[in-house]
Design an enzyme around this catalytic site. Structure first.
Site, mmCIF file in Angstrom:
data_model
loop_
_atom_site.group_PDB
_atom_site.id
_atom_site.type_symbol
_atom_site.label_atom_id
_atom_site.label_comp_id
_atom_site.label_asym_id
_atom_site.label_seq_id
_atom_site.Cartn_x
_atom_site.Cartn_y
_atom_site.Cartn_z
ATOM 1 N N LYS A 81 -10.018 6.094 19.290
ATOM 2 C CA LYS A 81 -8.685 6.345 18.429
ATOM 3 C C LYS A 81 -7.826 7.000 19.316
ATOM 4 O O LYS A 81 -8.301 8.070 19.930
ATOM 5 C CB LYS A 81 -9.310 6.851 17.142
ATOM 6 N N GLY A 182 -4.475 4.473 -3.404
ATOM 7 C CA GLY A 182 -3.710 3.836 -2.415
ATOM 8 C C GLY A 182 -3.204 2.443 -2.855
ATOM 9 O O GLY A 182 -3.720 1.789 -3.671
ATOM 10 N N GLY A 184 -1.290 1.028 0.030
ATOM 11 C CA GLY A 184 -0.729 0.339 1.280
ATOM 12 C C GLY A 184 -1.212 -1.112 1.518
ATOM 13 O O GLY A 184 -1.821 -1.912 0.629
ATOM 14 N N VAL A 186 -3.996 -2.372 3.211
ATOM 15 C CA VAL A 186 -5.429 -2.591 2.735
ATOM 16 C C VAL A 186 -5.492 -2.726 1.171
ATOM 17 O O VAL A 186 -6.143 -3.759 0.580
ATOM 18 C CB VAL A 186 -6.248 -1.720 3.492
ATOM 19 N N ALA A 187 -5.133 -1.594 0.596
ATOM 20 C CA ALA A 187 -5.197 -1.703 -0.871
ATOM 21 C C ALA A 187 -4.782 -2.815 -1.498
ATOM 22 O O ALA A 187 -5.131 -3.466 -2.570
ATOM 23 C CB ALA A 187 -4.729 -0.226 -1.389
#
Length: 349
Positions: A81, A182, A184, A186-187
């Site tokens: 990452k 959330g 965003g 993905v949510a």
């Protein structure tokens, strides 16, 4: 700053690179946790951290999570990452992205990057001008690639359905209440899938404009970030940043299921046991949110098409059920079971 070796999240990382380019303002950390299975793959996060030490902790935890995620998804990739330390204004320039790409390229393919929080497909195009070790690039119709967010959302949605069936004996989300932390990318995908199946949604986000937009699209209601985890709901779905499940928040949960796309949801390993003691079914985050990296892997390796990506994502509920089954047989919590499985797969049992 404490040396990386002394940090609790170090976990025998193979490499940690601190990258600085004063000319363009780049400060970044690239963490390679494991290349046991293949090149370390994991996205680049662009975020403003209050302290540099917080960025290092984030990089280490996210990198280890990618090792586990890729192994549990059956992908021929290790885990890594990167975090790019943004200023308070989150200033991002092509020069900064090019410099980051050069740092990735310098590793010679031991690390493959893609987009994560704060990064976009357009940003990956800029990074790709400096390195070939990048995925998440624009795709043509029917091909893999592009924004991994929708693939992550699909996997999380399928994982939520599996959790609801395991814990509640229901085959559908129709009429069930999902509390989403959330709003965003993905949510939003999770919410749209759940809404289409008839779920009732409560939405919270630090960006209230985003929360209201998502609630309007799904017929849901907006709640505060302070109350979302404590709502009485059939599923609490964390889809923002990590370390939100700790002794205090777990004690306040009023749900039989926690299943969401956020990385590193448990603040400590003991929190998995705390969930189990409360009778709350947990979907280990790096298993349920693997849809994005599945798409990225298929794009980068060029070993399949969108049909294969879908088939691989549909394996997420199967792996979750294996974890829950082993947990029920051994008495261990799902997070501990998943960690042990992943560690065996990367040669660290």
């Amino acid at each position: 700053m404490t040396t990386p070796w002394g940090l609790p999240d170090f976990d025998a990382h193979e490499e940690i690179h601190f990258v600085t380019d004063e000319k363009c303002g780049l400060k970044a950390i690239i963490a390679v946790h494991s290349t046991h299975v293949g090149p370390a793959a994991g996205g680049a996060r662009f975020w403003h951290y209050a302290k540099d030490a917080d960025a290092l902790t984030d990089a280490l935890r996210l990198s280890r999570g990618m090792s586990y995620k890729n192994a549990m998804a059956g992908l021929p990739l290790g885990g890594g990452k990167s975090v790019l330390l943004a200023d308070e204004a989150k200033t991002k320039t092509p020069e900064l992205l090019h410099a980051f790409g050069k740092a990735v390229d310098h590793l010679g393919g031991r690390y493959v990057t893609a987009e994560d929080v704060g990064m976009s497909v357009a940003d990956m195009i800029e990074v790709a001008r400096s390195t070939k070790f990048v995925a998440g690039l624009p795709n043509s119709s029917g091909d893999v690639g592009g924004d991994p967010g929708p693939h992550t959302s699909l996997g999380v949605f399928l994982g939520i359905k599996a959790a609801v069936k395991w814990a509640l004996g229901k085959d559908s989300l129709s009429g069930l209440h999902l509390a989403l932390q959330g709003a965003g990318s993905v949510a939003t995908g999770v919410a749209l899938h759940a809404c289409a199946e008839g779920a009732k949604l409560s939405v919270a986000d630090v960006d209230e404009v985003k929360a209201h937009k998502l609630a309007e699209r799904t017929g849901g209601k907006v709640v505060s970030t302070d109350e979302v985890l404590g709502l009485e709901a059939d599923v609490v779905s964390p889809n923002a940043l990590g370390a939100i499940l700790d002794e205090q928040t777990i004690a306040a949960l009023r749900t039989p299921v926690v299943a969401g796309g956020a990385n590193n949801q448990l603040a400590t390993p003991e929190d998995g046991e705390r969930l189990q003691q409360r009778g709350i079914l947990y979907a280990p985050d790096y298993v349920i949110n693997a849809g994005g990296i599945i798409n990225v892997c298929t794009e980068y390796l060029g070993d399949g098409d969108a049909t294969l990506v879908r088939r691989r994502i549909e394996g997420i509920p199967v792996r979750l059920e294996q974890i829950w089954k082993e947990g029920a047989e051994t008495g261990r919590d799902p997070a501990a079971v998943a960690d042990a499985m992943a560690q065996r797969l990367i040669g660290r049992a």
